[in-house]
Design an enzyme around this catalytic site. Structure first.
Site, PDB file in Angstrom:
ATOM      1  N   THR A 122      11.734  -6.726  -1.156  1.00 17.72           N
ATOM      2  CA  THR A 122      10.469  -6.520  -1.863  1.00 17.72           C
ATOM      3  C   THR A 122      10.719  -6.169  -3.326  1.00 17.72           C
ATOM      4  O   THR A 122      10.111  -6.753  -4.225  1.00 17.72           O
ATOM      5  CB  THR A 122       9.644  -5.385  -1.199  1.00 17.72           C
ATOM      6  OG1 THR A 122       9.487  -5.702   0.180  1.00 17.72           O
ATOM      7  CG2 THR A 122       8.289  -5.224  -1.842  1.00 17.72           C
ATOM      8  N   LEU A 123      11.621  -5.243  -3.567  1.00 20.49           N
ATOM      9  CA  LEU A 123      11.905  -4.827  -4.935  1.00 20.49           C
ATOM     10  C   LEU A 123      12.491  -5.988  -5.736  1.00 20.49           C
ATOM     11  O   LEU A 123      12.114  -6.219  -6.885  1.00 20.49           O
ATOM     12  CB  LEU A 123      12.855  -3.625  -4.936  1.00 20.49           C
ATOM     13  CG  LEU A 123      13.078  -2.991  -6.299  1.00 20.49           C
ATOM     14  CD1 LEU A 123      11.762  -2.525  -6.916  1.00 20.49           C
ATOM     15  CD2 LEU A 123      14.038  -1.806  -6.183  1.00 20.49           C
ATOM     16  N   ASP A 133      14.227  -0.775   1.497  1.00 22.38           N
ATOM     17  CA  ASP A 133      14.867  -0.958   2.800  1.00 22.38           C
ATOM     18  C   ASP A 133      15.877  -2.112   2.662  1.00 22.38           C
ATOM     19  O   ASP A 133      17.005  -1.902   2.235  1.00 22.38           O
ATOM     20  CB  ASP A 133      13.746  -1.247   3.806  1.00 22.38           C
ATOM     21  CG  ASP A 133      14.198  -1.360   5.238  1.00 22.38           C
ATOM     22  OD1 ASP A 133      15.393  -1.266   5.509  1.00 22.38           O
ATOM     23  OD2 ASP A 133      13.342  -1.569   6.121  1.00 22.38           O
ATOM     24  N   THR A 134      15.472  -3.362   2.948  1.00 22.73           N
ATOM     25  CA  THR A 134      16.392  -4.491   2.754  1.00 22.73           C
ATOM     26  C   THR A 134      16.621  -4.769   1.265  1.00 22.73           C
ATOM     27  O   THR A 134      17.623  -5.377   0.893  1.00 22.73           O
ATOM     28  CB  THR A 134      15.832  -5.781   3.383  1.00 22.73           C
ATOM     29  OG1 THR A 134      14.607  -6.107   2.720  1.00 22.73           O
ATOM     30  CG2 THR A 134      15.583  -5.614   4.871  1.00 22.73           C
ATOM     31  N   GLY A 135      15.656  -4.389   0.434  1.00 19.79           N
ATOM     32  CA  GLY A 135      15.738  -4.675  -0.996  1.00 19.79           C
ATOM     33  C   GLY A 135      14.959  -5.931  -1.369  1.00 19.79           C
ATOM     34  O   GLY A 135      14.769  -6.227  -2.548  1.00 19.79           O
ATOM     35  N   ARG A 163       0.789  -1.200   0.000  1.00 14.84           N
ATOM     36  CA  ARG A 163       0.000   0.000   0.000  1.00 14.84           C
ATOM     37  C   ARG A 163       0.839   1.276   0.000  1.00 14.84           C
ATOM     38  O   ARG A 163       0.372   2.329  -0.390  1.00 14.84           O
ATOM     39  CB  ARG A 163      -0.907  -0.006   1.252  1.00 14.84           C
ATOM     40  CG  ARG A 163      -2.069  -0.965   1.083  1.00 14.84           C
ATOM     41  CD  ARG A 163      -2.798  -1.183   2.353  1.00 14.84           C
ATOM     42  NE  ARG A 163      -1.994  -2.040   3.210  1.00 14.84           N
ATOM     43  CZ  ARG A 163      -2.482  -2.624   4.296  1.00 14.84           C
ATOM     44  NH1 ARG A 163      -3.707  -2.401   4.657  1.00 14.84           N
ATOM     45  NH2 ARG A 163      -1.739  -3.397   5.025  1.00 14.84           N
ATOM     46  N   ARG A 220      -0.226   7.252   7.430  1.00 12.26           N
ATOM     47  CA  ARG A 220      -0.077   7.224   5.966  1.00 12.26           C
ATOM     48  C   ARG A 220      -0.497   8.543   5.320  1.00 12.26           C
ATOM     49  O   ARG A 220       0.032   8.929   4.285  1.00 12.26           O
ATOM     50  CB  ARG A 220      -0.938   6.108   5.356  1.00 12.26           C
ATOM     51  CG  ARG A 220      -0.375   4.726   5.539  1.00 12.26           C
ATOM     52  CD  ARG A 220      -1.056   3.766   4.554  1.00 12.26           C
ATOM     53  NE  ARG A 220      -0.916   2.377   4.950  1.00 12.26           N
ATOM     54  CZ  ARG A 220       0.130   1.601   4.650  1.00 12.26           C
ATOM     55  NH1 ARG A 220       1.142   2.088   3.977  1.00 12.26           N
ATOM     56  NH2 ARG A 220       0.160   0.346   5.038  1.00 12.26           N
ATOM     57  N   GLU A 228       7.868   2.168  -6.170  1.00 15.10           N
ATOM     58  CA  GLU A 228       7.951   1.764  -4.757  1.00 15.10           C
ATOM     59  C   GLU A 228       8.088   3.009  -3.879  1.00 15.10           C
ATOM     60  O   GLU A 228       8.705   3.999  -4.280  1.00 15.10           O
ATOM     61  CB  GLU A 228       9.187   0.874  -4.561  1.00 15.10           C
ATOM     62  CG  GLU A 228       8.870  -0.594  -4.416  1.00 15.10           C
ATOM     63  CD  GLU A 228       8.244  -0.944  -3.067  1.00 15.10           C
ATOM     64  OE1 GLU A 228       7.416  -0.160  -2.551  1.00 15.10           O
ATOM     65  OE2 GLU A 228       8.584  -1.995  -2.521  1.00 15.10           O
ATOM     66  N   ASP A 229       7.551   2.924  -2.691  1.00 14.16           N
ATOM     67  CA  ASP A 229       7.698   4.025  -1.744  1.00 14.16           C
ATOM     68  C   ASP A 229       9.125   4.098  -1.204  1.00 14.16           C
ATOM     69  O   ASP A 229       9.777   5.130  -1.257  1.00 14.16           O
ATOM     70  CB  ASP A 229       6.697   3.880  -0.578  1.00 14.16           C
ATOM     71  CG  ASP A 229       6.670   2.462  -0.003  1.00 14.16           C
ATOM     72  OD1 ASP A 229       7.423   1.583  -0.482  1.00 14.16           O
ATOM     73  OD2 ASP A 229       5.899   2.224   0.941  1.00 14.16           O
TER      74      ASP A 229
HETATM   75  P1  IMP Z   1      12.200  -4.094   1.977  1.00 10.77           P
HETATM   76  O1  IMP Z   1      11.598  -5.308   1.362  1.00 10.77           O
HETATM   77  O2  IMP Z   1      12.907  -4.381   3.261  1.00 10.77           O
HETATM   78  O3  IMP Z   1      13.075  -3.314   1.013  1.00 10.77           O
HETATM   79  O4  IMP Z   1      11.038  -3.175   2.460  1.00 10.77           O
HETATM   80  C1  IMP Z   1      10.214  -2.590   1.634  1.00 10.77           C
HETATM   81  C2  IMP Z   1       8.913  -2.224   2.317  1.00 10.77           C
HETATM   82  O5  IMP Z   1       8.989  -2.119   3.760  1.00 10.77           O
HETATM   83  C3  IMP Z   1       8.543  -0.863   1.820  1.00 10.77           C
HETATM   84  O6  IMP Z   1       7.859  -0.936   0.595  1.00 10.77           O
HETATM   85  C4  IMP Z   1       7.703  -0.338   2.955  1.00 10.77           C
HETATM   86  O7  IMP Z   1       6.375  -0.756   2.787  1.00 10.77           O
HETATM   87  C5  IMP Z   1       8.297  -0.967   4.201  1.00 10.77           C
HETATM   88  N1  IMP Z   1       9.242  -0.018   4.857  1.00 10.77           N
HETATM   89  C6  IMP Z   1      10.585  -0.092   4.871  1.00 10.77           C
HETATM   90  N2  IMP Z   1      11.128   0.920   5.563  1.00 10.77           N
HETATM   91  C7  IMP Z   1      10.084   1.687   5.982  1.00 10.77           C
HETATM   92  C8  IMP Z   1       9.994   2.902   6.748  1.00 10.77           C
HETATM   93  O8  IMP Z   1      10.979   3.522   7.191  1.00 10.77           O
HETATM   94  N3  IMP Z   1       8.730   3.347   6.978  1.00 10.77           N
HETATM   95  C9  IMP Z   1       7.614   2.723   6.523  1.00 10.77           C
HETATM   96  N4  IMP Z   1       7.661   1.597   5.799  1.00 10.77           N
HETATM   97  C10 IMP Z   1       8.882   1.080   5.524  1.00 10.77           C
HETATM   98 MG    MG Z   2       6.260  -0.501  -0.430  1.00 13.07          MG
END
Ligand code: IMP
Ligand code: MG
Length: 179
Positions: A107-108, A103-105, A43, A165, A99-100
């Site tokens: 999801t992308l 973070d870890t990468g 979302r 949000r 993507e918003d």
């Molecule tokens: P990743 O898979 O760790 O890269 O995380 C990606 C998802 O985690 C983002 O699309 C966000 O929905 C959520 N996320 C990561 N960091 C933050 C943050 O600082 N605030 C809010 N949501 C976050």
């Molecule tokens: Mg996201």
């Protein structure tokens, strides 16, 4: 603003400038494309995608998918899973994943692998924010708004347990809410 509101980290004006800049670059790069297909990851990206898509000056269409991390009791986050798929076929389309925040990468990385096998004409991604210090999986971000340090940000679509949000700016939790 009340003292309970998250502290301003990136102001509304700074977000606007950043989105405009991204939209100019994307509009230029896809000037020859027949139609740019924006894929928003719900979302968190819904507000960014709404603003970005309106700032583009080229033909574009929009679709969404929803992903989430498995909840685990031990690790902070588990692997990514698909909750809702796209409604449209992306074969032959110029796809830009929106993507918003990266973070870890994970999801992308998951999204790009999922979509790559569906035969798009091209596949790139755009993220408003990135936290390079938190990266576990290396991913390329073709269009990046801003790099930020390892802090939990909220607002402009981003949440903290579904709160904040709708904040118009990007903030950092403060006061009694902060961990
Ligand atoms: P990743 O898979 O760790 O890269 O995380 C990606 C998802 O985690 C983002 O699309 C966000 O929905 C959520 N996320 C990561 N960091 C933050 C943050 O600082 N605030 C809010 N949501 C976050
Ligand atoms: Mg996201």
């Amino acid at each position: 603003m009340t003292p309970e509101d998250p502290k301003v980290f990136i102001s509304e004006e700074a977000i606007r400038r950043c989105v405009r800049k991204l939209a100019r670059r994307i509009s230029k790069d896809y000037a020859e494309a027949e139609n740019l297909h924006l894929v928003g990851a719900l979302r968190g990206s819904f507000i960014f995608l709404a603003d970005l898509s309106r700032a583009l000056t080229i033909p574009r269409s929009v679709d969404f998918l929803a992903v989430a991390s498995y909840e685990t009791n031990v690790a902070p986050k588990g692997p990514v899973r698909l909750i809702t798929d796209l409604r449209t076929d992306i074969a032959g389309k110029d796809v830009l994943v929106v993507e918003d925040i990266v973070d870890t990468g994970d999801t992308l990385d998951y999204l790009m692998s999922l979509l790559a096998v569906r035969g798009p004409a091209s596949l790139k991604c755009c993220a408003l924010l990135s936290k390079p210090a938190c990266r576990k999986t290396s991913v390329r971000i073709d269009y990046l708004g801003l790099e930020i340090p390892d802090v939990w940000v909220v607002g402009y679509g981003l949440d903290d347990k579904e709160r904040y949000r709708a904040l118009p700016y990007i903030g950092i939790r403060s006061g009694k809410d902060a961990d």
